[in-house]
Structures are given as structure tokens and as C-alpha cells.
Design a protein around this motif. Structure first.
Motif, PDB file in Angstrom:
ATOM      1  N   GLY A 324      45.379  22.594  27.363  1.00  0.00           N
ATOM      2  CA  GLY A 324      46.365  23.316  26.437  1.00  0.00           C
ATOM      3  C   GLY A 324      47.413  24.361  26.794  1.00  0.00           C
ATOM      4  O   GLY A 324      46.859  25.023  27.866  1.00  0.00           O
ATOM      5  N   LEU A 325      48.598  24.205  26.618  1.00  0.00           N
ATOM      6  CA  LEU A 325      49.645  25.251  27.058  1.00  0.00           C
ATOM      7  C   LEU A 325      49.204  26.757  26.914  1.00  0.00           C
ATOM      8  O   LEU A 325      49.197  27.413  27.953  1.00  0.00           O
ATOM      9  CB  LEU A 325      50.952  24.929  26.506  1.00  0.00           C
ATOM     10  N   ALA A 326      48.745  27.113  25.922  1.00  0.00           N
ATOM     11  CA  ALA A 326      48.188  28.354  25.607  1.00  0.00           C
ATOM     12  C   ALA A 326      47.328  28.911  26.350  1.00  0.00           C
ATOM     13  O   ALA A 326      47.125  30.012  27.174  1.00  0.00           O
ATOM     14  CB  ALA A 326      47.969  28.541  24.067  1.00  0.00           C
ATOM     15  N   ALA A 327      46.021  28.134  26.456  1.00  0.00           N
ATOM     16  CA  ALA A 327      44.909  28.556  27.307  1.00  0.00           C
ATOM     17  C   ALA A 327      45.288  28.397  29.033  1.00  0.00           C
ATOM     18  O   ALA A 327      45.076  29.371  29.687  1.00  0.00           O
ATOM     19  CB  ALA A 327      43.884  27.472  27.289  1.00  0.00           C
ATOM     20  N   SER A 328      46.085  27.436  29.365  1.00  0.00           N
ATOM     21  CA  SER A 328      46.626  27.461  30.704  1.00  0.00           C
ATOM     22  C   SER A 328      47.444  28.755  31.187  1.00  0.00           C
ATOM     23  O   SER A 328      47.402  29.132  32.044  1.00  0.00           O
ATOM     24  CB  SER A 328      47.387  26.308  30.894  1.00  0.00           C
ATOM     25  N   LEU A 329      48.304  29.163  30.075  1.00  0.00           N
ATOM     26  CA  LEU A 329      49.192  30.212  30.506  1.00  0.00           C
ATOM     27  C   LEU A 329      48.232  31.524  30.269  1.00  0.00           C
ATOM     28  O   LEU A 329      48.521  32.559  31.269  1.00  0.00           O
ATOM     29  CB  LEU A 329      50.166  30.339  29.546  1.00  0.00           C
ATOM     30  N   GLU A 330      47.496  31.600  29.619  1.00  0.00           N
ATOM     31  CA  GLU A 330      46.415  32.664  29.562  1.00  0.00           C
ATOM     32  C   GLU A 330      45.659  33.044  30.896  1.00  0.00           C
ATOM     33  O   GLU A 330      45.588  33.835  31.396  1.00  0.00           O
ATOM     34  CB  GLU A 330      45.618  32.651  28.375  1.00  0.00           C
ATOM     35  N   GLY A 331      45.143  31.552  31.175  1.00  0.00           N
ATOM     36  CA  GLY A 331      44.569  31.730  32.898  1.00  0.00           C
ATOM     37  C   GLY A 331      45.458  32.042  33.683  1.00  0.00           C
ATOM     38  O   GLY A 331      45.099  32.871  34.520  1.00  0.00           O
ATOM     39  N   LEU A 332      46.587  31.428  33.788  1.00  0.00           N
ATOM     40  CA  LEU A 332      47.772  31.736  34.667  1.00  0.00           C
ATOM     41  C   LEU A 332      48.018  33.558  34.631  1.00  0.00           C
ATOM     42  O   LEU A 332      48.107  34.103  35.845  1.00  0.00           O
ATOM     43  CB  LEU A 332      49.227  31.163  34.666  1.00  0.00           C
ATOM     44  N   ILE A 333      48.104  34.135  33.566  1.00  0.00           N
ATOM     45  CA  ILE A 333      48.378  35.631  33.525  1.00  0.00           C
ATOM     46  C   ILE A 333      47.099  36.311  33.977  1.00  0.00           C
ATOM     47  O   ILE A 333      47.209  37.374  34.560  1.00  0.00           O
ATOM     48  CB  ILE A 333      48.880  36.114  31.865  1.00  0.00           C
ATOM     49  N   ALA A 334      45.977  35.946  33.540  1.00  0.00           N
ATOM     50  CA  ALA A 334      44.702  36.429  34.003  1.00  0.00           C
ATOM     51  C   ALA A 334      44.544  36.325  35.388  1.00  0.00           C
ATOM     52  O   ALA A 334      44.080  37.231  36.397  1.00  0.00           O
ATOM     53  CB  ALA A 334      43.292  35.775  33.382  1.00  0.00           C
ATOM     54  N   GLY A 335      45.024  35.194  36.160  1.00  0.00           N
ATOM     55  CA  GLY A 335      44.833  35.119  37.499  1.00  0.00           C
ATOM     56  C   GLY A 335      45.842  35.992  38.515  1.00  0.00           C
ATOM     57  O   GLY A 335      45.521  36.638  39.157  1.00  0.00           O
ATOM     58  N   TRP A 336      47.056  36.145  37.843  1.00  0.00           N
ATOM     59  CA  TRP A 336      48.112  37.013  38.341  1.00  0.00           C
ATOM     60  C   TRP A 336      47.199  38.528  38.367  1.00  0.00           C
ATOM     61  O   TRP A 336      47.726  39.347  39.312  1.00  0.00           O
ATOM     62  CB  TRP A 336      49.399  36.961  37.671  1.00  0.00           C
ATOM     63  N   ASN A 337      46.968  38.999  37.373  1.00  0.00           N
ATOM     64  CA  ASN A 337      46.439  40.305  36.926  1.00  0.00           C
ATOM     65  C   ASN A 337      45.419  40.729  38.029  1.00  0.00           C
ATOM     66  O   ASN A 337      45.077  41.614  38.438  1.00  0.00           O
ATOM     67  CB  ASN A 337      46.126  40.588  35.370  1.00  0.00           C
ATOM     68  N   GLY A 338      44.524  39.380  38.067  1.00  0.00           N
ATOM     69  CA  GLY A 338      43.286  39.575  39.209  1.00  0.00           C
ATOM     70  C   GLY A 338      43.891  39.744  40.539  1.00  0.00           C
ATOM     71  O   GLY A 338      43.225  40.815  41.255  1.00  0.00           O
ATOM     72  N   ARG A 339      44.775  39.021  40.963  1.00  0.00           N
ATOM     73  CA  ARG A 339      45.192  39.219  42.264  1.00  0.00           C
ATOM     74  C   ARG A 339      46.246  40.227  42.567  1.00  0.00           C
ATOM     75  O   ARG A 339      46.010  40.972  43.540  1.00  0.00           O
ATOM     76  CB  ARG A 339      46.025  37.798  42.845  1.00  0.00           C
ATOM     77  N   SER A 340      46.820  40.857  41.507  1.00  0.00           N
ATOM     78  CA  SER A 340      47.668  42.001  41.829  1.00  0.00           C
ATOM     79  C   SER A 340      47.058  43.242  41.474  1.00  0.00           C
ATOM     80  O   SER A 340      47.462  44.215  41.826  1.00  0.00           O
ATOM     81  CB  SER A 340      48.828  41.714  40.708  1.00  0.00           C
ATOM     82  N   ARG A 341      45.759  43.302  40.897  1.00  0.00           N
ATOM     83  CA  ARG A 341      45.189  44.546  40.597  1.00  0.00           C
ATOM     84  C   ARG A 341      45.927  45.496  39.703  1.00  0.00           C
ATOM     85  O   ARG A 341      46.038  46.592  40.055  1.00  0.00           O
ATOM     86  CB  ARG A 341      44.512  44.916  41.831  1.00  0.00           C
ATOM     87  N   GLY A 342      46.881  45.011  38.946  1.00  0.00           N
ATOM     88  CA  GLY A 342      47.311  46.052  37.959  1.00  0.00           C
ATOM     89  C   GLY A 342      48.926  46.253  38.578  1.00  0.00           C
ATOM     90  O   GLY A 342      49.378  47.056  37.880  1.00  0.00           O
ATOM     91  N   ALA A 343      49.310  45.747  39.639  1.00  0.00           N
ATOM     92  CA  ALA A 343      50.754  46.127  40.084  1.00  0.00           C
ATOM     93  C   ALA A 343      51.321  44.710  40.716  1.00  0.00           C
ATOM     94  O   ALA A 343      50.832  44.513  41.885  1.00  0.00           O
ATOM     95  CB  ALA A 343      50.308  47.278  41.170  1.00  0.00           C
ATOM     96  N   PRO A 344      51.864  44.258  39.958  1.00  0.00           N
ATOM     97  CA  PRO A 344      52.326  44.589  38.552  1.00  0.00           C
ATOM     98  C   PRO A 344      51.653  44.389  37.278  1.00  0.00           C
ATOM     99  O   PRO A 344      50.603  43.526  37.658  1.00  0.00           O
ATOM    100  CB  PRO A 344      53.809  43.788  38.138  1.00  0.00           C
ATOM    101  N   ARG A 345      51.806  44.583  36.261  1.00  0.00           N
ATOM    102  CA  ARG A 345      50.925  44.329  35.229  1.00  0.00           C
ATOM    103  C   ARG A 345      51.561  43.195  34.335  1.00  0.00           C
ATOM    104  O   ARG A 345      52.783  43.179  33.953  1.00  0.00           O
ATOM    105  CB  ARG A 345      50.672  45.518  34.136  1.00  0.00           C
ATOM    106  N   PHE A 346      50.814  41.961  34.081  1.00  0.00           N
ATOM    107  CA  PHE A 346      51.376  40.862  33.502  1.00  0.00           C
ATOM    108  C   PHE A 346      50.586  40.898  31.739  1.00  0.00           C
ATOM    109  O   PHE A 346      49.552  41.045  31.800  1.00  0.00           O
ATOM    110  CB  PHE A 346      50.883  39.612  34.061  1.00  0.00           C
ATOM    111  N   GLU A 347      51.448  40.773  30.934  1.00  0.00           N
ATOM    112  CA  GLU A 347      51.133  40.651  29.492  1.00  0.00           C
ATOM    113  C   GLU A 347      51.509  39.252  28.827  1.00  0.00           C
ATOM    114  O   GLU A 347      52.868  39.047  29.197  1.00  0.00           O
ATOM    115  CB  GLU A 347      51.833  41.826  28.861  1.00  0.00           C
ATOM    116  N   ILE A 348      50.935  38.828  28.053  1.00  0.00           N
ATOM    117  CA  ILE A 348      51.467  37.626  27.251  1.00  0.00           C
ATOM    118  C   ILE A 348      51.179  37.701  25.897  1.00  0.00           C
ATOM    119  O   ILE A 348      50.227  38.507  25.531  1.00  0.00           O
ATOM    120  CB  ILE A 348      50.809  36.614  27.961  1.00  0.00           C
TER     121      ILE A 348
END
Length: 473
Positions: A324-348
């Protein structure tokens, strides 16, 4: 000179009619003044002719009766019948002496004309000029009958007539302009429909059509407009179909590339790690100084595996049809937050149900979000990126809904008139193509001195009801 650009057509045409009417009035007024002067001169000439004939009869009577007691010249009878205000009648001998003269008094009920008008009228018509007719007796000229008018009298009459004409003109001109403006407004009313149709076409409503008009010229414009709208709709449909095919080819090529990287490059990295582990065991028994090099090879291979996983994730995203689109986007945001370690911070933030979303819409929206997040993180140096996805009813109401996607960041924006510094992936042009293929609208705005916002509106078919569901990550 007047600047006519941007002025209302009805006003321009009405002003031109007023200008032409003013010129016509000026010519008509001039004609009346000339005709009045010609009539006055003819009347004065006729008076001089009557006076001359009367004096000739008097002279003949004196000679026939041989009675010198008759007075000559005697202009009483002529003056009594032809005298008018300002008219003067006289007999002038051959020596230039005035033997008898009669003058009518000037009218006192007319206002004196302005000096400028009087000077112009005198210059153009010379109202004081004399009318002279010779008086003949026994085939000899014994004098002249002279008639003239006081210049002030015709000048005052001309000013009075001009004033009446001006009053009529001042009343008739506004009425004429009003009627012309009303007629033009009625005749040009279809131009409002033409403008509305052009605005609808500019807004993307290619179903806009113009009705037939009474005027042949406007009807021809309407026919051309409808033909161009049909051609544009056909061309846009073909373009969208081609864009969808190109996007499918691009996604297929990405999936193929991802498989090649996973099968070939991934297995090679796995083999390198295995060989590094084997070499480390051998070095631990036979050559301990090589342990450091073996560990370095293993770390390098591990880092390359992590980089490969990120590339594969971008090339082959999660299956939107299954997750689903919602779960895929949440996973994308979680992946960006994990790789960036909070810099920048991604919110959805997600509002609405996207379970019944068509696969083509979900896949394209995912790619748009993926590219926008990559741009904000890698090229705009943003510290905070927010994503809002909402399912809502269309602004026009009805059963057709729409998806609203908003992405905001606080990174550098640069020139608000320029495109954002998107270098990787498909870029802003690719986003526009995907949105156009979905029949949606995309807008990008750069703030000053920093920050940017991306807005995407995608219409959906009937039956996708929005169910408010809040979700934040």
C-alpha cells in the motif's frame, strides 16, 4: 499621445465614435456659418440692387416731369421696406460723398460674443463688407447705392447660433455615446464567453467549448477555438499515453538494473567478504600481521554492501500493490531517518484511506515523493522535511475525489523563479511528467531566504471515499 494598450474595446470604440461625431459637428457648424454668411451677403446685394433701381426710377420721374422740386435721392421708401437691425443703406455720389444714409439699430437682447470668437469670425467672413450697385441715368453712372451691415450684428447672430448648436451637441453626444456603448456591449458580450473559455483552457480544462454566435466573425473564432481545443486534448492524451509508456519502460529498466546489481555485484561482494573471512582465519594461524588488512577488506565489502542495498532500494522500491502507498511511504521515511540519523529529520502525516488506490497512481506518487526527499536531503541541505498526504473530496464537490501531496523543507531555495537544484533521478521535469500522466497538477514555490514547498494534486475516479485516518512517523 494616449496609451490605448489594455483599454476596454467598447470604451475605445465609443471614444472614436465621439471623436468622429465631434469632427462631423465641426464641419456641419462650419457649413451653417458659411451658408448663413452667403445668405446675408445675397440679401445685402439684393437690398443694394433694389435701392439702385428705386433711385433710377426717381431720376427718370424727375426728368420726365421736369420738376426739380422732387428730392433726390429719396431712400425712405426703400428703407421702410428692407430695413433690418444693423443694416445700413446709403447713396454715394461719383465724388465719394454720402448724400443720404439710413441705418437700423442693433439688437440689444443678444449677448456680446467673446473677443476671440469675434476676431476669428471677422477674419474668416469680413461681415462689414459693402454691397455696391451703380445708379444709371441716361446711360451715365450718377452714383452708387451702397448697403452694408454693422459687423457686430452678424457676429452676435453667429455666436448665438453656434451656442444653440453647441447646446444641441452637448445633449446629443452623451446620448449617442451611451447608445453606442450599450450596442457595443451587447454585440461584444460573446467575448466574455471566449475569455472564459480561454481561461478554462489555460487552467487545464480541455473540455471547454464555445457555443455558436450570431456574429459571423465571432462564430469563426468560436469554431477555431473548438477545433484547437479538440486538437490540444488529443495531443495531450497522446502525450500522456506516451509518458506513461516511457515511465513504464524506465521503471522496468530500473528493475532490470536492480536485478543485475543484486545478482552480479551483490554476489561478488558476498564472495569478497567470504574470501576475506577465509583469509583472516589463515592469517590468524600463519601470518598474524595480515589480520588488519583482512579486516579492512571485510569492512570495505560491508560498506559497499550497505551502499548497494540503498541503491537497490531506490531502484526497486517496495511493492506498493502489496504494502500500500501509506505503508510504503512510512517505510521510505523510516529509512531516510535511519540513514540520516536525524540530520535532516523527516516527518510524515497521512490522512485518509489509500487501500483501494490504483497501482499506477500509487507507484507514481511514491516515485515523486522519493525524488523530492532525495532533493531536499542531498541538494537543498535541509534540516527538516515534512510530508503530508491527504485523500479528500474535490473542491468542486461530487463523487470524484483527489489526492493532495505536500512536501516542505527548510533548505536553501535560491532564485524563486528558477527550478530547484534537482540533479539526481528524474528531477522536477520527471515529476511534472508523472503528474501530467495522472492528469494532476504540480506546483513548486521557493521561499526567501530559504525553504521550498512542493504541491501535487491528483484526481481520482469515483468510489474512492476519503476516510480520515491520522498517522505520523
Amino acid at each position: 499621445m494616449w496609451n490605448w494598450s489594455g483599454r476596454d474595446l467598447k470604451l475605445r470604440l465609443t471614444l472614436r465614435v465621439a471623436a468622429v461625431s465631434t469632427l462631423c459637428f465641426a464641419f456641419i457648424s462650419g457649413y451653417f456659418l458659411i451658408d448663413s454668411d452667403r445668405t446675408a451677403r445675397a440679401r445685402i446685394a439684393a437690398v443694394a440692387d433694389v435701392a439702385a433701381k428705386t433711385l433710377e426710377l426717381q431720376q427718370s420721374k424727375i426728368q420726365w416731369l421736369n420738376n426739380p422740386r422732387f428730392e433726390f435721392p429719396d431712400l425712405d421708401s426703400v428703407a421702410a421696406s428692407v430695413m433690418a437691425p444693423g443694416l445700413c443703406l446709403a447713396f454715394r455720389s461719383n465724388g465719394g460723398e454720402i448724400s443720404q444714409r439710413f441705418c437700423g439699430g442693433a439688437q440689444t437682447d443678444q449677448a456680446a460674443p467673446p473677443l476671440a470668437f469675434a476676431a476669428l469670425y471677422h477674419h474668416l467672413f469680413d461681415p462689414g463688407r459693402e454691397a455696391v450697385h451703380p445708379v444709371v441715368s441716361r446711360d451715365q453712372v450718377i452714383g452708387e447705392a451702397v448697403a452694408w451691415v454693422d459687423p457686430a450684428v452678424p457676429t452676435a447672430e453667429a455666436w448665438h447660433d453656434a451656442g444653440r448648436l453647441m447646446a444641441v451637441f452637448m445633449i446629443a453626444l452623451p446620448l449617442l455615446c451611451g447608445l453606442v456603448y450599450a450596442a457595443l456591449s451587447r454585440a461584444l458580450r460573446p467575448t466574455l464567453l471566449i475569455r472564459d473559455g480561454l481561461e478554462r483552457i489555460a487552467a487545464g480544462d480541455l473540455a471547454a467549448r464555445l457555443p455558436p454566435f450570431d456574429l459571423a466573425e465571432l462564430s469563426a473564432i468560436g469554431d477555431v477555438f473548438n477545433h484547437l481545443a479538440e486538437r490540444l486534448a488529443t495531443a495531450l492524451a497522446d502525450r500522456n499515453a506516451l509518458t506513461q509508456k516511457l515511465i513504464l519502460v524506465q521503471d522496468e529498466e530500473r528493475r532490470h538494473l536492480a536485478r543485475e546489481l543484486h545478482d552480479e555485484f551483490g554476489q561478488s561482494l558476498a564472495a569478497i567478504r567470504a574470501l576475506a573471512a577465509s583469509a583472516r582465519q589463515t592469517a590468524a594461524q600463519e601470518c598474524p600481521p595480515l589480520l588488519t588488512e583482512c579486516d579492512g577488506i571485510a569492512r570495505t565489502a560491508t560498506d559497499m554492501m550497505e551502499t548497494l542495498r540503498g541503491a537497490l532500494f531506490r531502484l526497486r522500491p517496495p511493492d506498493v500493490d502489496e504494502l500500500g502507498l501509506a505503508a510504503s511511504l512510512e517505510g521510505l521515511i523510516a529509512g531516510w531517518n535511519g540513514r540520516s540519523r536525524g540530520a535532516p529529520r523527516f516527518e510524515i502525516t497521512i490522512a485518509g484511506s489509500f487501500e483501494r488506490l490504483p497501482s499506477s497512481v500509487g507507484a507514481n506518487l511514491y516515485r515523486i515523493v522519493q525524488e523530492a526527499l532525495t532533493n531536499a536531503a542531498k541538494h537543498a541541505d535541509a534540516t527538516r522535511v515534512t510530508l503530508r498526504l491527504q485523500m479528500r473530496e474535490a473542491a468542486s464537490g461530487g463523487n470524484v475525489g483527489e489526492i493532495a501531496l505536500a512536501i516542505d523543507d527548510d533548505g536553501r531555495s535560491g532564485d524563486p523563479q528558477a527550478e530547484p537544484p534537482i540533479k539526481s533521478g528524474m528531477g522536477l521535469l520527471g515529476m511534472r511528467e508523472r503528474v501530467a500522466a495522472l492528469g494532476g497538477r504540480l506546483s513548486f514555490a521557493a521561499g526567501q531566504p530559504s525553504g521550498s514547498s512542493l504541491r501535487v494534486i491528483v484526481p481520482l475516479a469515483a468510489g474512492l471515499d476519503a476516510v480520515p485516518v491520522g498517522c505520523a512517523a
